[in-house]
Design a protein around this motif. Structure first.
Motif, mmCIF file in Angstrom:
data_model
loop_
_atom_site.group_PDB
_atom_site.id
_atom_site.type_symbol
_atom_site.label_atom_id
_atom_site.label_comp_id
_atom_site.label_asym_id
_atom_site.label_seq_id
_atom_site.Cartn_x
_atom_site.Cartn_y
_atom_site.Cartn_z
ATOM 1 N N ALA A 85 0.811 -1.206 0.000
ATOM 2 C CA ALA A 85 0.000 0.000 0.000
ATOM 3 C C ALA A 85 0.851 1.266 0.000
ATOM 4 O O ALA A 85 0.456 2.289 -0.554
ATOM 5 N N ALA A 86 2.014 1.179 0.631
ATOM 6 C CA ALA A 86 2.884 2.350 0.715
ATOM 7 C C ALA A 86 4.311 1.906 1.018
ATOM 8 O O ALA A 86 4.530 0.789 1.498
ATOM 9 N N VAL A 105 11.936 9.225 -0.150
ATOM 10 C CA VAL A 105 10.826 9.130 -1.090
ATOM 11 C C VAL A 105 9.662 8.366 -0.452
ATOM 12 O O VAL A 105 9.861 7.318 0.163
ATOM 13 N N PHE A 106 8.456 8.909 -0.619
ATOM 14 C CA PHE A 106 7.239 8.281 -0.111
ATOM 15 C C PHE A 106 6.416 7.795 -1.303
ATOM 16 O O PHE A 106 6.148 8.561 -2.231
ATOM 17 N N TYR A 107 6.022 6.526 -1.274
ATOM 18 C CA TYR A 107 5.211 5.926 -2.330
ATOM 19 C C TYR A 107 3.844 5.578 -1.738
ATOM 20 O O TYR A 107 3.763 5.093 -0.613
ATOM 21 N N THR A 108 2.774 5.810 -2.503
ATOM 22 C CA THR A 108 1.434 5.452 -2.049
ATOM 23 C C THR A 108 0.655 4.799 -3.184
ATOM 24 O O THR A 108 0.951 4.998 -4.356
ATOM 25 N N MET A 109 -0.373 4.024 -2.806
ATOM 26 C CA MET A 109 -1.220 3.353 -3.782
ATOM 27 C C MET A 109 -2.446 4.218 -4.076
ATOM 28 O O MET A 109 -3.027 4.799 -3.172
ATOM 29 N N ASP A 113 -3.661 0.538 -8.039
ATOM 30 C CA ASP A 113 -2.447 0.395 -8.842
ATOM 31 C C ASP A 113 -1.237 0.220 -7.937
ATOM 32 O O ASP A 113 -1.301 0.469 -6.730
ATOM 33 N N ALA A 114 -0.122 -0.176 -8.511
ATOM 34 C CA ALA A 114 1.113 -0.317 -7.740
ATOM 35 C C ALA A 114 1.462 1.018 -7.092
ATOM 36 O O ALA A 114 1.215 2.085 -7.666
ATOM 37 N N ALA A 115 2.021 0.956 -5.888
ATOM 38 C CA ALA A 115 2.411 2.178 -5.183
ATOM 39 C C ALA A 115 3.438 2.942 -6.018
ATOM 40 O O ALA A 115 4.414 2.363 -6.494
ATOM 41 N N THR A 116 3.187 4.227 -6.203
ATOM 42 C CA THR A 116 4.086 5.068 -6.988
ATOM 43 C C THR A 116 4.524 6.269 -6.155
ATOM 44 O O THR A 116 3.938 6.578 -5.118
#
Length: 185
Positions: A85-86, A105-109, A113-116
């Motif tokens: 999810a993140a 860097v922070f990635y979120t869903m 979709d895939a977390a970006t």
């Protein structure tokens, strides 16, 4: 010698560090612990942060820009379906000796979709936001100049500090929004 750790096992250390390496993690990426993990560090520090967890990622090859260390958050979104999810990643942008640069860097869903990448704090302190920046009741300050106060777009201050093109674009957008609001109201 190997020590089996099972539920209810307490570990007492004679030093301040418990090292866990790949050989310990027999199933590597599939190891699971249920319950809550609590790490409690007591120190004499009273006005500084103390590191409680240190995460390391090392390469058996030659490190290059892009190598990093991350934390992944898996969440069950449907029965037996755990998705990434993140993520939070410390990522190198330069690995030159004595010139290393690291971004956080922070990635979120979004929408399954895939977390970006959603947010990046660059090594120099600059901030990149992938989507819209929403200010709810806060202030926006550039250097020492207050630009937006209290999240209220009618209180834009010091707009003259911007270049003429940017100023005109922002003022036109505010005027348009004001006109649309008064027509609909």
């Amino acid at each position: 010698s190997k020590t089996a750790l099972v539920a209810g096992t307490n570990i007492s250390l004679s030093t301040n560090t418990l090292d866990v390496d790949d050989a310990f993690l027999i199933n590597s990426g599939n190891d699971t612990t249920t319950g809550v993990i609590t790490i409690d560090k007591t120190s004499s520090a009273t006005n500084t942060a103390t590191d409680v967890i240190v995460l390391k990622s090392q390469s058996s090859g030659t490190p290059a820009a892009g190598i990093g260390t991350g934390i992944q958050f898996g969440i069950e979104t449907a029965a037996s379906n755990v998705e990434t999810a993140a993520r939070i990643v410390a990522l190198t942008t330069d690995v030159s000796s004595t010139n290393e640069d690291i971004d956080l860097v922070f990635y979120t869903m979004l929408s399954g979709d895939a977390a970006t990448e959603a947010l990046r704090v660059h090594d120099d302190g600059n901030l990149t936001v992938a989507g819209d920046l929403t200010v709810s009741g806060g202030d926006i300050t550039l250097a020492t100049s207050l630009i937006l106060s209290g999240g209220n777009t009618t209180s834009l201050n010091l707009i003259d500090a911007l270049d003429a093109t940017t100023e005109a674009t922002i003022e036109a957008a505010i005027d348009t929004l004001a006109n649309l609001t008064s027509v609909q109201g």
